[in-house]
Scaffold this motif. Structure first.
Motif, PDB file in Angstrom:
ATOM      1  N   TYR A  89      11.194 -20.422   5.459  1.00  0.00           N
ATOM      2  CA  TYR A  89      11.789 -19.702   4.760  1.00  0.00           C
ATOM      3  C   TYR A  89      11.212 -18.754   4.014  1.00  0.00           C
ATOM      4  O   TYR A  89      10.244 -19.023   3.353  1.00  0.00           O
ATOM      5  N   GLY A  90      11.538 -17.643   4.148  1.00  0.00           N
ATOM      6  CA  GLY A  90      10.940 -16.450   3.122  1.00  0.00           C
ATOM      7  C   GLY A  90       9.690 -15.770   3.861  1.00  0.00           C
ATOM      8  O   GLY A  90       9.137 -14.718   3.390  1.00  0.00           O
ATOM      9  N   ALA A  91       9.192 -16.318   5.224  1.00  0.00           N
ATOM     10  CA  ALA A  91       8.073 -15.714   5.807  1.00  0.00           C
ATOM     11  C   ALA A  91       8.501 -14.413   6.543  1.00  0.00           C
ATOM     12  O   ALA A  91       9.374 -14.111   7.138  1.00  0.00           O
ATOM     13  N   PRO A  92       7.467 -13.260   6.464  1.00  0.00           N
ATOM     14  CA  PRO A  92       7.866 -12.001   7.194  1.00  0.00           C
ATOM     15  C   PRO A  92       7.916 -12.194   8.746  1.00  0.00           C
ATOM     16  O   PRO A  92       7.311 -12.990   9.143  1.00  0.00           O
ATOM     17  N   LEU A  93       8.805 -11.611   9.258  1.00  0.00           N
ATOM     18  CA  LEU A  93       9.110 -11.439  10.685  1.00  0.00           C
ATOM     19  C   LEU A  93       8.069 -10.650  11.320  1.00  0.00           C
ATOM     20  O   LEU A  93       7.931  -9.682  11.140  1.00  0.00           O
ATOM     21  N   GLN A  94       7.040 -11.429  11.997  1.00  0.00           N
ATOM     22  CA  GLN A  94       5.851 -10.609  12.698  1.00  0.00           C
ATOM     23  C   GLN A  94       6.326 -10.053  14.134  1.00  0.00           C
ATOM     24  O   GLN A  94       7.189 -10.459  14.740  1.00  0.00           O
ATOM     25  N   THR A  95       5.789  -8.929  14.252  1.00  0.00           N
ATOM     26  CA  THR A  95       6.070  -8.102  15.476  1.00  0.00           C
ATOM     27  C   THR A  95       4.875  -8.020  16.248  1.00  0.00           C
ATOM     28  O   THR A  95       3.728  -8.555  15.802  1.00  0.00           O
ATOM     29  N   SER A  96       4.606  -7.398  17.359  1.00  0.00           N
ATOM     30  CA  SER A  96       3.419  -7.238  18.160  1.00  0.00           C
ATOM     31  C   SER A  96       2.421  -6.283  17.610  1.00  0.00           C
ATOM     32  O   SER A  96       1.238  -6.499  17.729  1.00  0.00           O
ATOM     33  N   ASP A  97       3.038  -5.432  16.386  1.00  0.00           N
ATOM     34  CA  ASP A  97       1.672  -4.722  15.621  1.00  0.00           C
ATOM     35  C   ASP A  97       1.551  -5.123  14.284  1.00  0.00           C
ATOM     36  O   ASP A  97       0.652  -4.891  13.720  1.00  0.00           O
ATOM     37  N   SER A  98       2.879  -5.465  13.552  1.00  0.00           N
ATOM     38  CA  SER A  98       2.779  -5.801  12.170  1.00  0.00           C
ATOM     39  C   SER A  98       3.748  -6.487  11.952  1.00  0.00           C
ATOM     40  O   SER A  98       3.841  -7.814  12.310  1.00  0.00           O
ATOM     41  N   PHE A  99       4.999  -6.118  11.312  1.00  0.00           N
ATOM     42  CA  PHE A  99       6.113  -6.905  10.799  1.00  0.00           C
ATOM     43  C   PHE A  99       7.367  -6.103  10.862  1.00  0.00           C
ATOM     44  O   PHE A  99       7.327  -5.072  11.159  1.00  0.00           O
ATOM     45  N   LEU A 100       8.618  -6.545  10.954  1.00  0.00           N
ATOM     46  CA  LEU A 100       9.840  -6.164  11.187  1.00  0.00           C
ATOM     47  C   LEU A 100      10.089  -5.346   9.843  1.00  0.00           C
ATOM     48  O   LEU A 100      10.316  -6.138   8.811  1.00  0.00           O
ATOM     49  N   ARG A 101      10.178  -3.774   9.657  1.00  0.00           N
ATOM     50  CA  ARG A 101      10.349  -3.357   8.595  1.00  0.00           C
ATOM     51  C   ARG A 101      11.680  -3.187   8.101  1.00  0.00           C
ATOM     52  O   ARG A 101      12.700  -3.116   9.146  1.00  0.00           O
ATOM     53  N   PHE A 102      12.184  -3.746   6.862  1.00  0.00           N
ATOM     54  CA  PHE A 102      13.312  -3.496   6.426  1.00  0.00           C
ATOM     55  C   PHE A 102      13.297  -2.819   5.145  1.00  0.00           C
ATOM     56  O   PHE A 102      12.798  -3.223   4.171  1.00  0.00           O
ATOM     57  N   PRO A 103      14.051  -1.393   5.361  1.00  0.00           N
ATOM     58  CA  PRO A 103      13.953  -0.512   4.066  1.00  0.00           C
ATOM     59  C   PRO A 103      14.577  -0.711   3.038  1.00  0.00           C
ATOM     60  O   PRO A 103      15.805  -1.408   3.298  1.00  0.00           O
ATOM     61  N   SER A 104      13.924  -0.785   1.838  1.00  0.00           N
ATOM     62  CA  SER A 104      14.726  -1.378   0.569  1.00  0.00           C
ATOM     63  C   SER A 104      14.423  -0.373  -0.567  1.00  0.00           C
ATOM     64  O   SER A 104      13.275  -0.047  -0.638  1.00  0.00           O
ATOM     65  N   PRO A 105      15.237  -0.512  -1.617  1.00  0.00           N
ATOM     66  CA  PRO A 105      14.700   0.183  -2.962  1.00  0.00           C
ATOM     67  C   PRO A 105      13.957  -0.678  -3.613  1.00  0.00           C
ATOM     68  O   PRO A 105      14.393  -2.048  -3.796  1.00  0.00           O
ATOM     69  N   LEU A 106      12.830  -0.324  -4.020  1.00  0.00           N
ATOM     70  CA  LEU A 106      11.995  -1.203  -4.966  1.00  0.00           C
ATOM     71  C   LEU A 106      12.029  -0.712  -6.382  1.00  0.00           C
ATOM     72  O   LEU A 106      12.868  -1.275  -7.118  1.00  0.00           O
ATOM     73  N   THR A 107      11.160  -0.097  -6.797  1.00  0.00           N
ATOM     74  CA  THR A 107      11.043   0.578  -8.254  1.00  0.00           C
ATOM     75  C   THR A 107      12.241   1.526  -8.646  1.00  0.00           C
ATOM     76  O   THR A 107      12.604   1.845  -9.826  1.00  0.00           O
ATOM     77  N   SER A 108      12.719   2.243  -7.522  1.00  0.00           N
ATOM     78  CA  SER A 108      13.603   3.163  -7.623  1.00  0.00           C
ATOM     79  C   SER A 108      14.826   3.166  -6.360  1.00  0.00           C
ATOM     80  O   SER A 108      14.770   2.266  -5.805  1.00  0.00           O
ATOM     81  N   SER A 109      15.518   4.243  -6.468  1.00  0.00           N
ATOM     82  CA  SER A 109      16.731   4.140  -5.343  1.00  0.00           C
ATOM     83  C   SER A 109      16.240   4.676  -4.077  1.00  0.00           C
ATOM     84  O   SER A 109      16.971   4.536  -3.192  1.00  0.00           O
ATOM     85  N   LEU A 110      14.958   4.903  -4.135  1.00  0.00           N
ATOM     86  CA  LEU A 110      14.386   5.663  -2.834  1.00  0.00           C
ATOM     87  C   LEU A 110      14.041   4.486  -1.926  1.00  0.00           C
ATOM     88  O   LEU A 110      13.596   3.501  -2.296  1.00  0.00           O
ATOM     89  N   CYS A 111      14.094   4.784  -0.793  1.00  0.00           N
ATOM     90  CA  CYS A 111      13.920   3.690   0.397  1.00  0.00           C
ATOM     91  C   CYS A 111      12.337   3.738   0.503  1.00  0.00           C
ATOM     92  O   CYS A 111      11.336   4.544   0.480  1.00  0.00           O
ATOM     93  N   THR A 112      11.771   2.503   0.410  1.00  0.00           N
ATOM     94  CA  THR A 112      10.648   2.067   0.936  1.00  0.00           C
ATOM     95  C   THR A 112      10.366   1.362   2.160  1.00  0.00           C
ATOM     96  O   THR A 112      11.099   0.173   2.229  1.00  0.00           O
ATOM     97  N   ASP A 113       9.713   1.904   3.266  1.00  0.00           N
ATOM     98  CA  ASP A 113       9.787   1.518   4.448  1.00  0.00           C
ATOM     99  C   ASP A 113       8.953   0.341   4.567  1.00  0.00           C
ATOM    100  O   ASP A 113       8.928  -0.361   5.715  1.00  0.00           O
ATOM    101  N   ASN A 114       7.818  -0.095   3.825  1.00  0.00           N
ATOM    102  CA  ASN A 114       6.817  -0.935   4.289  1.00  0.00           C
ATOM    103  C   ASN A 114       7.367  -2.366   3.464  1.00  0.00           C
ATOM    104  O   ASN A 114       6.447  -3.008   3.661  1.00  0.00           O
ATOM    105  N   ASN A 115       8.586  -2.346   3.484  1.00  0.00           N
ATOM    106  CA  ASN A 115       9.207  -3.900   3.107  1.00  0.00           C
ATOM    107  C   ASN A 115       9.337  -4.640   4.084  1.00  0.00           C
ATOM    108  O   ASN A 115      10.199  -4.373   5.170  1.00  0.00           O
TER     109      ASN A 115
END
Length: 589
Positions: A209-235
């Motif tokens: 539970y809570g582990a990042p979903l790994q892909t063949s090159d890195s991890f599955l990216r899920f864009p989310s707002p972090l410090t602001s409303s702008l999308c952060t692609d490295n989530n």
């Protein structure tokens, strides 16, 4: 070793053997309550090699270190003395207890008080009562207790071990010295790496539970707002963490074809690893299940073919638009009970951007579904939704959970009215009690002349209540069956006519459900707070003519809003409870 050296050695061995023999024979045991202790023996010191008869006790040989000093005085320690300046009942070591108080004691609650049990020899305070005396008296003995274990502390000759050593705090003066004395900074050693590698090979890899979903090159990216409303692609997308977010992305229309996060391939091309860490395992591709295209006038069109579409900059005169831009992306991840990813689906919503510089809003969702399981429908989350059935069940015995039928439309039911109005025709056909809907139904019951009243009562009750009338109703639409204390019990009320000496036949079942608005004023949730089932009875009808008697049977459900008038409440203003240090104004004050 010559002959002159053998004689002192033999005398030394004989002296040691005699010392042990003397310790085991010269100290008689004290009869105490199950305590392995001996009284301190008083001996006279003698020279170590002086001749003496066999078995004569010998003075103890001085040890190389001091005896353990007791931390506490067991004679003054009283663990049962709980009330100051008062005598505690059966506390033989309480100094506040007088001889009169001791005379009424039945036993000593704490008969033995000892110090550290790890020492080989220590003092022990023994308390007992002498009931042969008149009045009964308290007896106190202070003895030396011997630890029978061979693993005990005999000598405390290492003084630093008796206290904690204050570590030296690094500062600018001693930092270099501490760096030389330390082994440096290392995160892992070869033994730790080999052990972790060995443990990984023994334990099967799986997502937690809570582990990042790994892909063949890195991890599955899920864009989310972090410090602001702008999308952060490295989530990264986390395993078993359902998410639904919105974020904005500032784009330049001239460069829409160069932004990867606007195209389908950015979300559909990753291949998720079935289990984390093992690249050789099968990779799960992301399957595009549906593609919706939204036009500029907000109309939606479903594409039959789910081929990959790239965002395209189109010029129509002076107007430039960017088509096939991803507006929404919804992942559905199917996993097994072993923590492996079995399938990955993707639903996309594409749209068109027409302004030169725009803050584009995107929506992203991810949901996890366990393989070979069906989702359980709810009547609300958390509050009930109008038109959905009430969740109900019964509790077979105390201590068990709520038992519910798999058919949620059959948990709390009433009679269903048909055109024939025949109770025997509608027997077994029930209508679910839907939240917020007041309902009433009925039928005609024809009783043969030969049917007795007791048999008619049982038959009518089964018609009114159904096969299994519940005992509890869920307060919310998503209440769990194991939370028994949260469920609302059904109160059964029987109302009969005032005619005496007559058989009372149930003719109506009235269910009253009281509910209230729970939670925030902006989004109140419906909560059931009380359920009452009233069984109305009347006198058993007599037959005037014919061979049958007709009885009207009815059921009704009413919902009552028991909410109190809503009042907007505000939190109290925060108060600053800060205190200045006592030397804040030093040296001025």
């Amino acid at each position: 070793m010559g002959p002159l050296g053998v004689r002192p050695l033999l005398l030394l061995l004989l002296d040691c053997w005699a010392s042990v023999s003397a310790q085991t024979r010269a100290t008689p045991p004290v009869p105490t309550e199950g305590l392995n202790s001996t009284e301190a023996a008083r001996t006279t010191p003698r020279p170590a090699l002086s001749p003496r008869p066999f078995g004569t006790p010998k003075a103890p040989v001085p040890t190389s270190g001091p005896r353990p000093t007791p931390v506490t005085d067991v004679a003054a320690l009283c663990v049962c003395d709980l009330t100051p300046a008062q005598c505690d009942v059966n506390c033989c070591c309480d100094p506040d207890c007088s001889s009169t108080d001791v005379s009424v004691f039945s036993a000593c609650s704490v008969p033995v008080v000892t110090g550290d049990s790890q020492f080989c020899s220590q003092k022990a305070a023994i308390y007992s009562l002498n009931f042969t005396a008149d009045p009964p008296q308290r007896i106190f003995k202070l003895v030396d207790q011997i630890n029978p274990s061979i693993f005990c502390v005999h000598i405390t000759n290492y003084k630093p071990a008796l206290s904690f050593i204050n570590p030296e705090v690094p500062d600018e003066n001693n930092f270099d010295k501490l760096m030389k004395t330390s082994d440096g900074f290392s995160f892992s050693s070869e033994s730790e790496i080999s052990f972790s590698t060995q443990s990984d090979t023994l334990t099967p890899a799986k997502y937690k539970y809570g582990a990042p979903l790994q892909t063949s090159d890195s991890f599955l990216r899920f864009p989310s707002p972090l410090t602001s409303s702008l999308c952060t692609d490295n989530n990264p997308a986390a395993f078993l963490v359902n998410q639904a977010v919105k974020c904005t992305r500032r784009i330049n229309l001239e460069q829409c074809e160069e932004i990867e996060a606007l195209g389908m391939a950015y979300y559909s091309s990753p291949k998720i690893l079935r289990v984390p860490g093992l690249r050789t395992e099968a990779e799960i591709p992301v399957t595009v299940q549906s593609v919706l295209v939204q036009s500029l006038n907000k109309t939606l069109t479903r594409l039959e073919d789910t081929v990959e579409l790239n965002q395209t900059l189109v010029e129509a005169g002076d107007v430039k638009i960017c088509t096939n831009v991803v507006l929404e992306a919804k992942y559905s991840i199917t996993y097994t009970d072993a923590g492996e990813v079995a399938q990955a689906g993707l639903a996309l919503l594409l749209g068109t951007v027409s302004r030169a510089v725009v803050a584009l809003e995107q929506k992203f969702e991810i949901h996890f579904i366990q393989q070979n399981t069906k989702p359980v429908p709810l009547s609300g989350n958390p509050g009930y939704v109008v038109g959905l059935p009430l969740a109900a069940g019964f509790r077979p015995q105390k201590g068990s959970g709520i038992i519910q039928t798999m058919n949620r439309f059959g948990q709390l039911t009433i009679l269903r009215s048909l055109a024939e109005q025949d109770c025997f025709a509608v027997e077994g056909i029930r209508a679910p009690v839907l939240f917020g809907y007041d309902m009433q139904s009925g039928c005609k019951l024809r009783l043969p002349k030969a049917m007795t009243c007791q048999l008619a009562v049982r038959r009518v009750k089964s018609l009114l209540q159904g096969q299994g009338f519940p005992d509890y109703v869920a307060p919310f639409g998503n209440s769990q069956a194991q939370d028994v204390l949260d469920w609302v019990p059904v109160h059964f009320i029987t109302q009969a006519s005032h005619v005496k000496d007559s058989c009372q036949l149930p003719v109506a079942l009235v269910i009253e459900v009281k509910w209230t608005k729970y939670g925030s004023l902006l989004n109140p949730q419906a909560k059931v707070v009380n359920v009452a089932a009233s069984l109305l009875s009347s006198s058993f009808p007599e037959t005037n003519s014919g061979s049958e008697r007709t009885v009207l049977i009815s059921t009704a459900v009413t919902f009552v809003d028991a909410s109190a008038p809503a009042e907007a409440g505000f939190r109290a203003r925060p108060t600053i409870n800060a205190k200045l240090p006592f030397n804040f104004f030093f040296p001025f004050v």
